[in-house]
Write an enzyme that holds these catalytic residues in place. Structure first.
Site, PDB file in Angstrom:
ATOM      1  N   ILE A  72       0.640  -1.008  -0.040  1.00 21.11           N
ATOM      2  CA  ILE A  72      -0.146   0.289   0.082  1.00 21.11           C
ATOM      3  C   ILE A  72       0.925   1.193  -0.269  1.00 21.11           C
ATOM      4  O   ILE A  72       1.769   1.388   0.852  1.00 21.11           O
ATOM      5  CB  ILE A  72      -1.012  -0.049   1.138  1.00 21.11           C
ATOM      6  N   GLY A 108       0.053  -5.166   1.077  1.00 19.97           N
ATOM      7  CA  GLY A 108      -1.054  -5.268   0.307  1.00 19.97           C
ATOM      8  C   GLY A 108      -0.969  -6.082  -1.017  1.00 19.97           C
ATOM      9  O   GLY A 108      -1.978  -6.356  -1.501  1.00 19.97           O
ATOM     10  N   ASP A 116      -2.412  -9.332  -0.097  1.00 22.22           N
ATOM     11  CA  ASP A 116      -3.911  -9.149   0.123  1.00 22.22           C
ATOM     12  C   ASP A 116      -4.531  -9.348  -1.097  1.00 22.22           C
ATOM     13  O   ASP A 116      -5.550 -10.328  -1.288  1.00 22.22           O
ATOM     14  CB  ASP A 116      -4.087  -7.732   0.627  1.00 22.22           C
ATOM     15  N   GLU A 141       3.181  -6.370   7.019  1.00 21.39           N
ATOM     16  CA  GLU A 141       2.634  -5.279   7.862  1.00 21.39           C
ATOM     17  C   GLU A 141       3.145  -5.249   9.184  1.00 21.39           C
ATOM     18  O   GLU A 141       3.244  -4.142   9.822  1.00 21.39           O
ATOM     19  CB  GLU A 141       0.878  -5.450   7.856  1.00 21.39           C
ATOM     20  N   ASP A 184      -4.822  -6.111   7.320  1.00 18.12           N
ATOM     21  CA  ASP A 184      -6.343  -5.973   7.685  1.00 18.12           C
ATOM     22  C   ASP A 184      -7.172  -5.885   6.347  1.00 18.12           C
ATOM     23  O   ASP A 184      -8.232  -5.608   6.470  1.00 18.12           O
ATOM     24  CB  ASP A 184      -6.606  -4.624   8.292  1.00 18.12           C
TER      25      ASP A 184
END
Length: 272
Positions: A69, A122, A125, A145, A153
């Site tokens: 991210i 990310g 993810d 993370e 998350d």
């Protein structure tokens, strides 16, 4: 074809039912910006509605799949005002980001992740939300993370255990260590490792075209039932697939598949 700031949609070849969805911020190693999170659901929804698209290949432009991210999307400075309301706003923001990644699962068409270079934070993810994953030998993965003092998350902690097993997922998430392409294959994170980016592209193209040649009703049904059954008991899953097939099984695809098999030819199915 729709234009996006952070993504690119390309048809594999004229007449092909395979479409490529590329993360297209190579100068930032395809870090996920706020624009990325806004555009990803729009692109997936567009491809989901496109009757010509049957299989999607998600990859990254440049030298990496996704470096995580963009830090600008992770502004952790508390907004002014009531602490409870600030927390509620932050929760809504996290849910918004989560929803963008979950859009990969919501898409009826199977999404194949073709990973090269970095797949970090990310990026994991995104990859774990895809239906199938392949990578190059020089690819590497990291649930990063924990090193940024946050708890992952956007879906990794929920999806990774069912892919690599609970113990492996816990170890990867707590250490944040780098996983090579070959180890990713050993863990079951990817289905196959290719020697180079060109071999990855060629290999995934063959696989995607093979899936796209099958009954669209069967392919989308298989994805839907597998995803739904993930959160069900075996009895519940069996009941769900019985209900699904009672509604979908008697399509023209079934007749065409049987006729093609009898006549020893390739089946030709209608668009979805």
């Amino acid at each position: 074809m729709e234009k996006f700031k952070t993504l690119e949609i390309v048809r594999a070849s004229p007449g092909s039912a395979v479409f490529h969805l590329r993360l297209n911020r190579p100068s930032s190693r395809n870090a996920l910006s706020l624009d990325s999170f806004a555009e990803l659901p729009l692109a997936l929804s567009s491809l989901d509605r496109n009757p010509d698209a049957l299989v999607l290949v998600l990859s990254g432009a440049g030298h990496h799949f996704c470096s995580g991210i963009d830090l600008a999307a992770l502004d952790s400075s508390p907004p002014p005002g009531d602490r409870g309301r600030a927390g509620e706003r932050l929760r809504r923001h996290i849910k918004y980001l989560q929803d963008a990644v979950t859009a990969i699962e919501r898409c009826r068409k199977p999404v194949i992740a073709a990973v090269h270079g970095a797949c970090v934070g990310g990026g994991v993810d995104v990859a774990t939300a895809c239906d199938v994953r392949y990578c190059t030998e020089d690819a590497f993965f990291s649930v990063k993370e924990v090193d940024l003092a946050i708890t992952a998350d956007l879906g990794t902690l929920q999806r990774l255990p069912s892919i690599v097993g609970y113990g492996n997922a816990m170890e990867l998430a707590l250490t944040g260590r780098r996983v090579s392409g070959s180890e990713a294959k050993e863990l079951g994170l990817v289905s196959r490792v290719f020697g180079s980016k060109r071999e990855l592209d060629d290999g995934v193209r063959v696989i995607a075209e093979a899936i796209a040649s099958k009954s669209p009703m069967a392919v989308t049904g298989t994805k839907a039932v597998l995803l739904k059954s993930r959160d069900m008991s075996i009895d519940q899953g069996l009941d769900y697939v019985a209900t699904w097939n009672s509604a979908m099984l008697l399509s023209d695809d079934l007749t065409e598949a049987i006729s093609a098999h009898t006549q020893k030819r390739k089946p030709v199915f209608a668009k979805l």
